[in-house]
Design a protein around this motif. Sequence first.
Motif, mmCIF file in Angstrom:
data_model
loop_
_atom_site.group_PDB
_atom_site.id
_atom_site.type_symbol
_atom_site.label_atom_id
_atom_site.label_comp_id
_atom_site.label_asym_id
_atom_site.label_seq_id
_atom_site.Cartn_x
_atom_site.Cartn_y
_atom_site.Cartn_z
ATOM 1 N N VAL A 164 0.732 -1.167 0.005
ATOM 2 C CA VAL A 164 -0.032 -0.063 0.058
ATOM 3 C C VAL A 164 0.898 1.235 0.082
ATOM 4 N N GLN A 165 0.918 2.001 -0.997
ATOM 5 C CA GLN A 165 1.601 3.146 -1.321
ATOM 6 C C GLN A 165 1.028 3.892 -2.488
ATOM 7 N N PRO A 166 1.183 5.094 -2.289
ATOM 8 C CA PRO A 166 0.640 6.109 -3.591
ATOM 9 C C PRO A 166 1.151 5.684 -4.782
ATOM 10 N N TRP A 167 0.471 5.654 -5.799
ATOM 11 C CA TRP A 167 0.829 5.470 -7.017
ATOM 12 C C TRP A 167 0.961 4.041 -7.499
ATOM 13 N N GLY A 168 0.622 3.215 -6.434
ATOM 14 C CA GLY A 168 0.452 1.758 -6.788
ATOM 15 C C GLY A 168 -0.898 1.447 -6.886
ATOM 16 N N PHE A 169 -1.217 0.135 -7.123
ATOM 17 C CA PHE A 169 -2.573 -0.422 -7.416
ATOM 18 C C PHE A 169 -3.244 -1.243 -6.351
ATOM 19 N N LEU A 170 -4.271 -1.082 -6.245
ATOM 20 C CA LEU A 170 -5.221 -2.087 -5.229
ATOM 21 C C LEU A 170 -4.734 -3.629 -5.696
ATOM 22 N N GLY A 171 -4.681 -3.924 -6.862
ATOM 23 C CA GLY A 171 -4.422 -5.295 -6.995
ATOM 24 C C GLY A 171 -3.170 -5.619 -6.662
ATOM 25 N N ASP A 172 -1.900 -4.633 -6.517
ATOM 26 C CA ASP A 172 -0.645 -5.236 -6.063
ATOM 27 C C ASP A 172 -1.088 -5.629 -4.564
ATOM 28 N N MET A 173 -1.747 -5.071 -3.805
ATOM 29 C CA MET A 173 -2.184 -5.450 -2.645
ATOM 30 C C MET A 173 -2.961 -6.825 -2.479
ATOM 31 N N GLY A 174 -3.725 -6.938 -3.356
ATOM 32 C CA GLY A 174 -4.541 -8.056 -3.492
ATOM 33 C C GLY A 174 -3.963 -9.232 -3.823
ATOM 34 N N GLN A 175 -2.898 -9.126 -4.806
ATOM 35 C CA GLN A 175 -2.154 -10.298 -5.065
ATOM 36 C C GLN A 175 -1.321 -10.854 -3.935
ATOM 37 N N ALA A 176 -0.554 -9.771 -3.478
ATOM 38 C CA ALA A 176 0.270 -10.045 -2.203
ATOM 39 C C ALA A 176 -0.525 -10.967 -1.127
ATOM 40 N N VAL A 177 -1.712 -10.747 -0.740
ATOM 41 C CA VAL A 177 -2.592 -11.169 0.098
ATOM 42 C C VAL A 177 -2.781 -12.642 -0.340
ATOM 43 N N MET A 229 -7.841 -1.088 8.668
ATOM 44 C CA MET A 229 -8.411 0.305 7.798
ATOM 45 C C MET A 229 -7.124 1.089 7.638
ATOM 46 N N VAL A 230 -7.151 1.098 6.449
ATOM 47 C CA VAL A 230 -5.664 1.771 6.163
ATOM 48 C C VAL A 230 -5.789 3.055 4.925
ATOM 49 N N LEU A 231 -5.179 4.123 5.418
ATOM 50 C CA LEU A 231 -4.648 5.583 4.946
ATOM 51 C C LEU A 231 -3.705 5.549 3.690
ATOM 52 N N VAL A 232 -3.980 5.598 2.654
ATOM 53 C CA VAL A 232 -2.606 6.177 1.732
ATOM 54 C C VAL A 232 -2.259 7.438 2.068
ATOM 55 N N THR A 233 -0.901 7.560 2.428
ATOM 56 C CA THR A 233 -0.200 8.820 2.722
ATOM 57 C C THR A 233 0.791 9.393 1.591
ATOM 58 N N GLY A 234 1.329 10.348 1.703
ATOM 59 C CA GLY A 234 2.221 10.798 0.631
ATOM 60 C C GLY A 234 3.557 9.885 0.359
ATOM 61 N N ASP A 235 3.843 8.980 1.510
ATOM 62 C CA ASP A 235 5.006 8.288 1.300
ATOM 63 C C ASP A 235 4.738 6.652 1.587
ATOM 64 N N GLY A 236 3.576 6.455 1.844
ATOM 65 C CA GLY A 236 3.236 4.965 2.204
ATOM 66 C C GLY A 236 1.916 4.702 2.707
ATOM 67 N N HIS A 237 1.908 4.608 3.796
ATOM 68 C CA HIS A 237 0.431 4.226 4.383
ATOM 69 C C HIS A 237 0.524 4.406 5.940
ATOM 70 N N GLU A 238 -0.981 4.753 6.463
ATOM 71 C CA GLU A 238 -0.977 4.790 7.771
ATOM 72 C C GLU A 238 -2.148 3.478 8.340
ATOM 73 N N ILE A 239 -1.948 2.904 9.431
ATOM 74 C CA ILE A 239 -3.138 2.044 9.595
ATOM 75 C C ILE A 239 -3.971 2.960 10.568
ATOM 76 N N LEU A 240 -5.110 2.762 10.238
ATOM 77 C CA LEU A 240 -6.058 4.035 10.919
ATOM 78 C C LEU A 240 -6.615 2.941 11.984
ATOM 79 N N ALA A 241 -7.013 1.744 11.914
ATOM 80 C CA ALA A 241 -7.883 0.771 12.753
ATOM 81 C C ALA A 241 -7.681 -0.624 12.538
ATOM 82 N N TYR A 242 -7.378 -1.380 13.794
ATOM 83 C CA TYR A 242 -6.900 -2.827 13.636
ATOM 84 C C TYR A 242 -7.837 -3.545 14.738
#
Length: 291
Positions: free
Chosen positions: A180-193, A278-291
């Motif tokens: 999860v990082q800016p200018w990547g794709f949700l599919g990058d995440m989905g494939q890794a899972v 629950m994750v927020l995409v930030t300028g340089d990566g991500h932030e976990i908002l809830a877990y």
Amino acid sequence: MLNRIGRNDLCWCGSQIKYKKCHASFDDKIEFYGEQGHIVPSRNIIKTPDQIAGIRESAKINIAVLDHIADHICAGLTTEEIDQLVYQKTTELGGIPAQLGYHGFPKSVCTSVNEQVCHGIPSETVVLRDGDIINVDASTIYKGYFSDSSRMFCIGDVGKEKEKLVRVTRECIEYGLQQVQPWGFLGDMGQAVHEHALKNGYSVVQEIGGHGIGLDFHEDPWVSFVSKAKTEMLMVPGMIFTIEPMVNMGTDEIIPDKKNGWTIYTSDGKPSAQWEIMVLVTGDGHEILAY
Ligand code: MF3
Ligand code: CO
């Protein structure tokens, strides 16, 4: 395509800065990806800093509610009692359980035991026993902002197989999160899972996914955990969504409960696990908002 505003108008993000000096090049970049044929987020999917601050407060309540469950869950507890704990804690902290009454859902939380994949309905007849695995899925509305996360709990000694399923499902979230990082794709995440689940001999439910969240409970995009890298929606700073794969020990096939209309089961009766962050995409990566 995004609705353009005048370059000298104030930016849509609430910065009080002129658009041309704020999000104009950001919007241009998104438009460029769209022109390349990618799925791109519409403006309402991208949260402003003020909205993110509100959503973060809601998420803090959701975390506290699940921490409260973690402190109390044990063999002998009924799922109805978990529901009461969730309702009490959420309201004590000034929130409203988002599930309660959601499309007629009768309780404040989903409690899914063993072969229940998701949307288990708390009941006084479901007593937790030694060896059970359970997903507790809570969601909060606070000052109009929504949050949603879930955790697995192992009751007593669940044995090696269930323990591994719970651990690997959590690892799936971690592998997904790394993508999860800016200018990547949700599919990058989905494939890794998906890959991590498959590597361990498990399957991932296809029909039920994650979602955007924040101003509403379930927002666009719908999020798959069996997707392929470089596909699905472009991730941009300010997007908030859930990562919540349902990982099955056996088949990925599921069946809905015909009587209650909510609960989903594995069709082979083998256990299923799910964690949700629950994750927020930030300028340089991500932030976990809830877990
Ligand atoms: N966290 C679950 C989800 O996003 C909550 C479902 S709410 C229910 O799917 F009320 F529909 F069960
Ligand atoms: Co969710």
